[in-house]
Design a protein around this motif. Structure first.
Motif: not given
Length: 351
Positions: A18, A92, A94, A119
Motif C-alpha cells: 500500500y 492506494q 490501507l 482498502t
C-alpha cells in the motif's frame, strides 16, 4: 465505487503493497501500538473522543453521534487538506481503526468518493493484534539465530551494531525496548514502548528478515526492563548456537563507563539506581558503593558490580537457559572500542 476489505491475516503479509497505512484512531491509541509503518490521522482526537464518550453516557447515543459526526467531518477535512491534495490517482491507502470501522470508514468513504482505491482492515487494530500474536511464534521459528553471549560490559551490543553496519541481520531487543536489560538499564528520559508496541516492533523486524540468512541477537532474559520477549522468540533463542564475547575486566569497566556516561554525569541518579540492589547485595554494601560514587570513584564501584553482582548471576542464568552456551564459539576483540568491534564483525561475517 466499492470499498475493498481485507482480513487482518491478509494485512500481515501485504502492508508493503500500500502507498500508506493510516491509523484513524486517536493519538493515545496510536501511541500504545499501531500497525508497522502506519501514520496517525485521528478521526477523533483524544480529548474529542472523551467528550463524545461522556455525552454518550450522560445524555444519549443520538446526541453523542451528532457531535461525533461533526468532529469527524472536521478532522477528516483537515487530513485531506493537509495530506491528500498532492496525491496522484494511483495512491492506494490501507485504513483501519479500533474494531467497528466507523472512524476508518468515515475517512475511507470520502477518499473513495474522490476516486482513490481504498482498502479497510476488517476488525481493525484489534483483529490485527490478534493475528500478529498468533503469527509471532511461527515467524520466530522460521529463522535461525546466532546468540551473542558474554558477561556485562563485554561489548555484545557494540558487536551487534558493528554487524548491522556491515549488512548482517540483527535483532537488537534492547534498542527496540529502549532499555539495557538490567537493574541499571533504565535510559534517562527515554520511555519504554508498551508490550503491544514491543511485540509489533519484533514482528516487523522478523518479517523483514530473510530466513536463509542468520539473525544475530543478544542473549537476553525473558524481560527487557518492563517488557517481555515473546515466548516463541525466547524459546528459539535458547535452542540456538552461541557466540561468546570475551573482554578483560579492565576493558569491560572502560566500556561501561563510556556506555553509561549519564551515570558518571549524574551521580545522584546513579546512587538512586544502586538503591534498587539493596535487597540483593545488602544495605551496607550498597551504601558503600553510593559513598564511593559520590566521592568520584565510580570505576571501582562498576568493577565490584561486575565481579560480585552481574558476573555470577549472568553465568548461572546463561548456563541454565541457553542449551548451546558450553560449546559457544569464543570471540576475543582486541579491546572495547568500536573499531575493534567492527574488525571482529568483519572477521565473523567473512567466516
Amino acid at each position: 465505487m466499492t470499498l475493498e476489505r481485507i482480513s487482518a491475516e491478509q494485512a500481515l503479509g501485504t502492508l508493503a503493497d500500500y502507498s500508506l497505512v493510516i491509523d484513524a484512531r486517536s493519538e493515545g491509541e496510536y501511541a500504545e501500538d499501531h500497525l508497522p509503518g502506519a501514520v496517525n490521522w485521528p478521526s477523533l482526537h483524544d480529548e474529542e473522543r472523551a467528550i463524545v464518550g461522556t455525552r454518550y453516557k450522560q445524555i444519549s447515543q443520538f446526541e453523542a453521534k451528532k457531535l461525533g459526526a461533526a468532529l469527524v467531518a472536521k478532522n477528516v477535512a483537515e487530513h485531506i487538506q493537509r495530506e491528500v491534495l498532492d496525491k496522484a490517482r494511483e495512491w492506494q491507502p490501507l485504513i483501519y481503526c479500533w474494531r467497528g470501522g466507523k472512524r476508518s470508514g468515515s475517512l475511507a468513504l470520502i477518499l473513495d468518493q474522490i476516486g482513490f482505491k481504498v482498502t479497510l482492515v476488517d476488525g481493525g487494530y484489534k483483529a490485527f493484534r490478534a493475528a500478529l500474536v498468533a503469527d509471532l511464534p511461527q515467524l520466530a521459528a522460521r529463522h535461525h539465530y546466532q546468540v551473542v553471549c558474554g558477561p556485562t560490559g563485554a561489548g555484545k551490543t557494540r558487536l551487534l551494531h558493528a554487524l548491522a553496519k556491515q549488512g548482517a541481520q540483527v535483532l537488537d531487543l534492547e534498542a527496540l525496548a529502549n532499555h539495557r536489560s538490567s537493574v541499571l538499564g533504565l535510559i534517562p528520559g527515554v520511555a519504554q514502548p508498551s508490550q503491544k508496541a514491543f511485540d509489533s516492533l519484533i514482528w516487523a523486524a522478523l518479517h523483514r528478515f530473510d530466513p536463509a540468512r542468520p539473525v544475530f541477537i543478544e542473549s537476553e532474559s525473558k524481560k527487557v526492563g518492563n517488557v517481555a520477549v515473546p515466548e516463541g522468540l525466547i524459546t528459539a533463542m535458547r535452542r540456538s548456537p552461541c557466540l561468546r564475547v570475551d573482554l578483560s575486566e579492565a576493558e569491560r569497566v572502560a566500556l561501561l563507563l563510556e556506555d553509561y556516561a549519564f551515570f558518571v554525569q549524574d551521580i545522584a541518579f546513579f546512587c538512586e539506581r544502586l538503591g534498587a540492589l539493596t535487597e540483593a547485595r545488602g544495605k551496607a554494601t550498597v551504601e558503600d558503593w553510593q559513598a564511593r560514587a559520590r566521592s568520584g570513584d565510580v570505576a571501582s564501584v562498576v568493577q565490584e558490580l561486575l565481579v560480585n553482582h552481574y558476573d555470577p548471576a549472568y553465568l548461572q542464568s546463561i548456563r541454565r537457559n541457553f542449551d548451546q552456551y558450553e560449546t559457544a564459539r569464543v570471540l576475543a576483540p582486541r579491546d572495547h572500542t568500536a573499531d575493534a568491534m567492527n574488525e571482529l564483525a568483519r572477521t565473523l561475517l567473512a567466516a
